[in-house]
Design a protein around this motif. Sequence first.
Motif, PDB file in Angstrom:
ATOM      1  N   ILE A 124       9.556   5.375   3.313  1.00 52.47           N
ATOM      2  CA  ILE A 124      10.310   6.605   3.031  1.00 52.47           C
ATOM      3  C   ILE A 124      10.808   7.227   4.338  1.00 52.47           C
ATOM      4  N   LYS A 125       9.924   7.263   5.341  1.00 52.40           N
ATOM      5  CA  LYS A 125      10.307   7.888   6.608  1.00 52.40           C
ATOM      6  C   LYS A 125      11.436   7.116   7.289  1.00 52.40           C
ATOM      7  N   ARG A 126      11.234   5.793   7.404  1.00 48.25           N
ATOM      8  CA  ARG A 126      12.215   5.014   8.170  1.00 48.25           C
ATOM      9  C   ARG A 126      13.515   4.784   7.391  1.00 48.25           C
ATOM     10  N   VAL A 127      13.375   4.469   6.097  1.00 47.25           N
ATOM     11  CA  VAL A 127      14.554   4.075   5.311  1.00 47.25           C
ATOM     12  C   VAL A 127      15.272   5.293   4.729  1.00 47.25           C
ATOM     13  N   ALA A 128      14.516   6.095   3.936  1.00 46.14           N
ATOM     14  CA  ALA A 128      15.164   7.223   3.256  1.00 46.14           C
ATOM     15  C   ALA A 128      15.549   8.303   4.257  1.00 46.14           C
ATOM     16  N   HIS A 129      14.616   8.624   5.162  1.00 42.40           N
ATOM     17  CA  HIS A 129      14.874   9.748   6.071  1.00 42.40           C
ATOM     18  C   HIS A 129      15.760   9.348   7.255  1.00 42.40           C
ATOM     19  N   ASP A 130      15.250   8.424   8.062  1.00 41.22           N
ATOM     20  CA  ASP A 130      15.967   8.120   9.307  1.00 41.22           C
ATOM     21  C   ASP A 130      17.338   7.496   9.049  1.00 41.22           C
ATOM     22  N   VAL A 131      17.386   6.498   8.176  1.00 35.89           N
ATOM     23  CA  VAL A 131      18.643   5.743   8.034  1.00 35.89           C
ATOM     24  C   VAL A 131      19.548   6.322   6.939  1.00 35.89           C
ATOM     25  N   CYS A 132      19.041   6.462   5.725  1.00 32.94           N
ATOM     26  CA  CYS A 132      19.927   6.897   4.626  1.00 32.94           C
ATOM     27  C   CYS A 132      20.376   8.344   4.818  1.00 32.94           C
ATOM     28  N   LEU A 133      19.433   9.234   5.086  1.00 32.86           N
ATOM     29  CA  LEU A 133      19.805  10.626   5.359  1.00 32.86           C
ATOM     30  C   LEU A 133      20.665  10.699   6.622  1.00 32.86           C
ATOM     31  N   GLY A 134      20.294   9.913   7.625  1.00 36.04           N
ATOM     32  CA  GLY A 134      21.070   9.896   8.870  1.00 36.04           C
ATOM     33  C   GLY A 134      22.502   9.444   8.648  1.00 36.04           C
ATOM     34  N   PHE A 135      22.676   8.444   7.788  1.00 33.96           N
ATOM     35  CA  PHE A 135      24.034   7.947   7.503  1.00 33.96           C
ATOM     36  C   PHE A 135      24.867   9.002   6.795  1.00 33.96           C
ATOM     37  N   VAL A 136      24.275   9.670   5.818  1.00 30.72           N
ATOM     38  CA  VAL A 136      25.040  10.676   5.063  1.00 30.72           C
ATOM     39  C   VAL A 136      25.358  11.875   5.962  1.00 30.72           C
ATOM     40  N   ALA A 137      24.443  12.231   6.847  1.00 32.74           N
ATOM     41  CA  ALA A 137      24.725  13.315   7.799  1.00 32.74           C
ATOM     42  C   ALA A 137      25.881  12.930   8.723  1.00 32.74           C
ATOM     43  N   GLU A 138      25.897  11.668   9.154  1.00 37.65           N
ATOM     44  CA  GLU A 138      26.992  11.185  10.006  1.00 37.65           C
ATOM     45  C   GLU A 138      28.297  11.128   9.217  1.00 37.65           C
ATOM     46  N   SER A 147       0.849  -1.192   0.000  1.00 39.45           N
ATOM     47  CA  SER A 147       0.000   0.000   0.000  1.00 39.45           C
ATOM     48  C   SER A 147       0.883   1.241   0.000  1.00 39.45           C
ATOM     49  N   ALA A 148       0.324   2.333  -0.492  1.00 40.07           N
ATOM     50  CA  ALA A 148       1.063   3.597  -0.491  1.00 40.07           C
ATOM     51  C   ALA A 148       1.348   4.060   0.939  1.00 40.07           C
ATOM     52  N   GLU A 149       0.467   3.690   1.877  1.00 39.91           N
ATOM     53  CA  GLU A 149       0.672   4.100   3.272  1.00 39.91           C
ATOM     54  C   GLU A 149       1.922   3.421   3.841  1.00 39.91           C
ATOM     55  N   LEU A 150       2.058   2.112   3.573  1.00 44.55           N
ATOM     56  CA  LEU A 150       3.270   1.417   4.014  1.00 44.55           C
ATOM     57  C   LEU A 150       4.500   2.004   3.314  1.00 44.55           C
ATOM     58  N   GLY A 151       4.329   2.392   2.057  1.00 47.44           N
ATOM     59  CA  GLY A 151       5.433   3.001   1.321  1.00 47.44           C
ATOM     60  C   GLY A 151       5.861   4.328   1.924  1.00 47.44           C
ATOM     61  N   ALA A 152       4.894   5.102   2.399  1.00 48.15           N
ATOM     62  CA  ALA A 152       5.221   6.377   3.045  1.00 48.15           C
ATOM     63  C   ALA A 152       6.030   6.128   4.317  1.00 48.15           C
TER      64      ALA A 152
END
Length: 273
Positions: free
Chosen positions: A246-260, A238-243
């Motif tokens: 995005i929050k957990r994978v793209a934002h929290d982890v991937c963005l978090g890794f690049v910031a670190e 579902s698009a809801e699970l996809g959202a």
Amino acid sequence: MGHFRTHRLGELTWTEARDAAAQNPIVLLPSGAIEQHGSHLPLNEDAITAEWVSEYIAAHLETPVLVAPTLSYGHSPIFDGFAGTLNLSFETLQAVLFEVMDSLVKHGFRRIVIVNNNGGNQASAAHAAEQLRAKYGVLVGSVYPWGIGYRVMRDLYEDPATAYGHGSEPEHSAMLAMFPELVQSQLITDGGLAPFEGWTPTNYTEGAIPGTVESGTLYWDFSDVAPSGVTGNPRLGSAELGAEWIKRVAHDVCLGFVAEFERNTANALWARA
Ligand SMILES: [Zn+2]
């Protein structure tokens, strides 16, 4: 963002690239594959998703970052049984990744993070990064969004044991959130693993060993054990699970890794040209 005319390296002129290198930005290198993901998802899914996540990072990171042109072709020999899968050999992909990063370093871009979204590329990326470190001393980073998703989304899976796979709920959901116009949910076929030459597959690279809880690795083609190209249950997507992906994978982890990566490498000796 906002530090250069555009964060897309391929859209800069050479003089703009020269000036950008002087600011020592991180360069993200999206790496994907052209391989089957079931009858409802596109062949280029891994490539466009790697690029999407890279763009997301560039849009949200507060320090300068560039996104290199996406390397769409990857290493996917396990999907040779499906039409449209376009495969680079391990050696070719390793050479391409190394030579692209070698070019970046030669021109002053010494901080590189590969955003790789195909498991088959991981070994080539590792070897290329090791070569680069041996040659220049630079430390390359890498994130694998699909792989991260299987770990950080587990509590949302109906059955974590079967969620991992191709074209199943996690990919279907993420694609519905990022690229709804490229998803043909009406064409979903049933997924699952089928017996093959006496083996009982426990996933698409392993067969059960009777009398034990263990499995043994088998280098069969995905089509041998999953003829539709799908494992798991894509109908749960579902698009809801996809959202949430995005929050957990793209934002929290991937963005978090690049910031670190930014924090820990900005002043590293090897990062100075
Ligand atoms: Zn894939």
